[in-house]
Design a protein around this motif. Sequence first.
Motif, mmCIF file in Angstrom:
data_model
loop_
_atom_site.group_PDB
_atom_site.id
_atom_site.type_symbol
_atom_site.label_atom_id
_atom_site.label_comp_id
_atom_site.label_asym_id
_atom_site.label_seq_id
_atom_site.Cartn_x
_atom_site.Cartn_y
_atom_site.Cartn_z
ATOM 1 N N THR A 261 13.209 4.686 29.329
ATOM 2 C CA THR A 261 14.149 5.801 29.219
ATOM 3 C C THR A 261 13.437 7.045 28.698
ATOM 4 N N PRO A 262 13.651 8.200 29.328
ATOM 5 C CA PRO A 262 13.009 9.421 28.852
ATOM 6 C C PRO A 262 13.585 9.869 27.515
ATOM 7 N N ILE A 263 12.802 10.599 26.755
ATOM 8 C CA ILE A 263 13.288 11.198 25.516
ATOM 9 C C ILE A 263 12.686 12.605 25.436
ATOM 10 N N ILE A 264 13.496 13.590 25.661
ATOM 11 C CA ILE A 264 13.038 14.980 25.794
ATOM 12 C C ILE A 264 13.327 15.731 24.503
ATOM 13 N N LEU A 265 12.265 16.280 23.904
ATOM 14 C CA LEU A 265 12.379 17.026 22.651
ATOM 15 C C LEU A 265 11.537 18.290 22.724
ATOM 16 N N ALA A 266 11.853 19.238 21.871
ATOM 17 C CA ALA A 266 11.069 20.470 21.751
ATOM 18 C C ALA A 266 9.979 20.241 20.707
ATOM 19 N N VAL A 267 8.742 20.072 21.153
ATOM 20 C CA VAL A 267 7.618 19.765 20.272
ATOM 21 C C VAL A 267 6.358 20.451 20.794
ATOM 22 N N ASP A 268 5.297 20.375 20.013
ATOM 23 C CA ASP A 268 3.975 20.764 20.481
ATOM 24 C C ASP A 268 3.387 19.541 21.189
ATOM 25 N N ARG A 269 3.331 19.601 22.520
ATOM 26 C CA ARG A 269 2.955 18.425 23.302
ATOM 27 C C ARG A 269 1.575 17.895 22.935
ATOM 28 N N TRP A 270 0.603 18.780 22.816
ATOM 29 C CA TRP A 270 -0.766 18.353 22.523
ATOM 30 C C TRP A 270 -0.851 17.686 21.157
ATOM 31 N N GLN A 271 -0.145 18.240 20.175
ATOM 32 C CA GLN A 271 -0.198 17.659 18.839
ATOM 33 C C GLN A 271 0.516 16.311 18.787
ATOM 34 N N LEU A 272 1.645 16.180 19.496
ATOM 35 C CA LEU A 272 2.323 14.882 19.500
ATOM 36 C C LEU A 272 1.488 13.823 20.211
ATOM 37 N N LYS A 273 0.687 14.238 21.200
ATOM 38 C CA LYS A 273 -0.217 13.275 21.820
ATOM 39 C C LYS A 273 -1.234 12.787 20.793
ATOM 40 N N GLN A 274 -1.678 13.671 19.915
ATOM 41 C CA GLN A 274 -2.586 13.247 18.850
ATOM 42 C C GLN A 274 -1.936 12.202 17.944
ATOM 43 N N VAL A 275 -0.642 12.388 17.657
ATOM 44 C CA VAL A 275 0.071 11.417 16.830
ATOM 45 C C VAL A 275 0.071 10.052 17.516
ATOM 46 N N PHE A 276 0.442 10.032 18.810
ATOM 47 C CA PHE A 276 0.445 8.765 19.549
ATOM 48 C C PHE A 276 -0.969 8.180 19.629
ATOM 49 N N ASP A 277 -1.970 9.033 19.885
ATOM 50 C CA ASP A 277 -3.356 8.553 19.937
ATOM 51 C C ASP A 277 -3.739 7.847 18.637
ATOM 52 N N ASN A 278 -3.431 8.494 17.512
ATOM 53 C CA ASN A 278 -3.847 7.949 16.220
ATOM 54 C C ASN A 278 -3.075 6.686 15.862
ATOM 55 N N LEU A 279 -1.757 6.675 16.111
ATOM 56 C CA LEU A 279 -0.966 5.492 15.773
ATOM 57 C C LEU A 279 -1.326 4.312 16.667
ATOM 58 N N LEU A 280 -1.523 4.569 17.961
ATOM 59 C CA LEU A 280 -1.891 3.480 18.870
ATOM 60 C C LEU A 280 -3.298 2.974 18.578
ATOM 61 N N SER A 281 -4.228 3.881 18.294
ATOM 62 C CA SER A 281 -5.591 3.463 17.952
ATOM 63 C C SER A 281 -5.585 2.566 16.728
ATOM 64 N N ASN A 282 -4.765 2.935 15.736
ATOM 65 C CA ASN A 282 -4.651 2.113 14.528
ATOM 66 C C ASN A 282 -4.074 0.737 14.861
ATOM 67 N N ALA A 283 -3.036 0.712 15.709
ATOM 68 C CA ALA A 283 -2.406 -0.562 16.084
ATOM 69 C C ALA A 283 -3.375 -1.436 16.876
ATOM 70 N N ILE A 284 -4.119 -0.828 17.794
ATOM 71 C CA ILE A 284 -5.089 -1.583 18.595
ATOM 72 C C ILE A 284 -6.172 -2.179 17.704
ATOM 73 N N SER A 285 -6.643 -1.384 16.757
ATOM 74 C CA SER A 285 -7.729 -1.820 15.886
ATOM 75 C C SER A 285 -7.357 -3.074 15.103
ATOM 76 N N PHE A 286 -6.095 -3.161 14.652
ATOM 77 C CA PHE A 286 -5.699 -4.278 13.801
ATOM 78 C C PHE A 286 -4.984 -5.392 14.564
ATOM 79 N N SER A 287 -4.747 -5.213 15.858
ATOM 80 C CA SER A 287 -4.051 -6.242 16.634
ATOM 81 C C SER A 287 -5.006 -7.367 17.025
ATOM 82 N N PRO A 288 -4.540 -8.613 17.003
ATOM 83 C CA PRO A 288 -5.375 -9.723 17.477
ATOM 84 C C PRO A 288 -5.513 -9.673 18.987
#
Length: 371
Positions: A261-288
């Motif tokens: 499902t889409p979720i459309i918000l008014a944000v800074d797209r590039w900066q929110l991609k950084q948030v997803f990059d950092n959170l996913l990288s952290n999750a990948i690093s600690f996932s078995p």
Amino acid sequence: MQKSLSQMYAASSTIPLSHLLSYPDMRSICQLQVEQLATQLPSIAVWSVYNDLDRGKSRIVADYRQEQLSSYSEISYLESELWWVDSLPALQLSKLAIAATPYNAYVFPLCQQGSHPEYLLVLSYQPLSVFQQQCVEQSAQLLSHYLALYKEYSRQKAEIQLLEQAVQRCEHQIRNPLALIALYAENLRLSLPTGAGQEQAKVIGETVQKLSSNLKSLVYCGQQAKLQITSCDLRLVLAESIQDLQPWLEQKQLHILYPNTPIILAVDRWQLKQVFDNLLSNAISFSPEGGTISCHWQIFRNEAIFQVRDRGPGVPLEALEQVFAPFYTQRLGGTGLGLAIAKKIILDHRGSLWVDNLLEGGAQFSFTLPC
């Protein structure tokens, strides 16, 4: 541990979640609760006292029903705080014993400890009923939760200011020598014959590039927000982050699940991609290996709530308060800036980012954004 949004919202429907979880205004929240209690209870006076961290002194927010006051002596005595004792049970409503007075005074200390008293106080002619005392406790508990958020935000703000000062002092002192080292390393590599010497020069150049990248991240973390707000579908932003991380996901045989499902918000797209990059990288690093990472979102009132869950070992209890601090990391080879940058971006968007350990194992990073 931070309460869930639904729990905090249920405590008082008069306070928007965006006030509770973004830029704090402690005085406004106290004023709201004090005025609400003053109209709901047979009160003579209601006031709240908290430590204003910006001014460095206590602030009182009060509502007096002057037409009901027969004497100001009790008010003056209560405001003097001569009655305050450290043995008052924190986060619990207590009735004060005031000699030779027709008034009934109830106090609720808002925190476990502190250098100055912080509390909610109600003064009335008649003793409060059990239901009325529950109303006071409910408002006081909300103030206590918000006071903790206010202090945490102030602590984070102080850390960012300290980081800004450090960046301003060292950026130019570091950037220019790194550029010089990179230039000499490349010249050395080109002048050497193929072999160990050339490989060592290449390693020097690559190391300098990593240091320059870390410096860039540090500089960004210390900058004031310069948001480029546009309307975008964050589901597509998340998909882009997943695509960029695909080689790492394939290496660990991990799968990322997220709603269609889409979720459309008014944000800074590039900066929110950084948030997803950092959170996913952290999750990948600690996932078995062979595990699953889950992403969820929903709209709650005027907030969008995002969650990123992994099935790793979770965050050690002693580290829960430090994971967003600059330079703190438990990842091998990590810089300790990824989560700090993600936190700053969410705060710049007037949201909140926090982490919880899941009962079934793993960690869950959650953040909110205003709709």
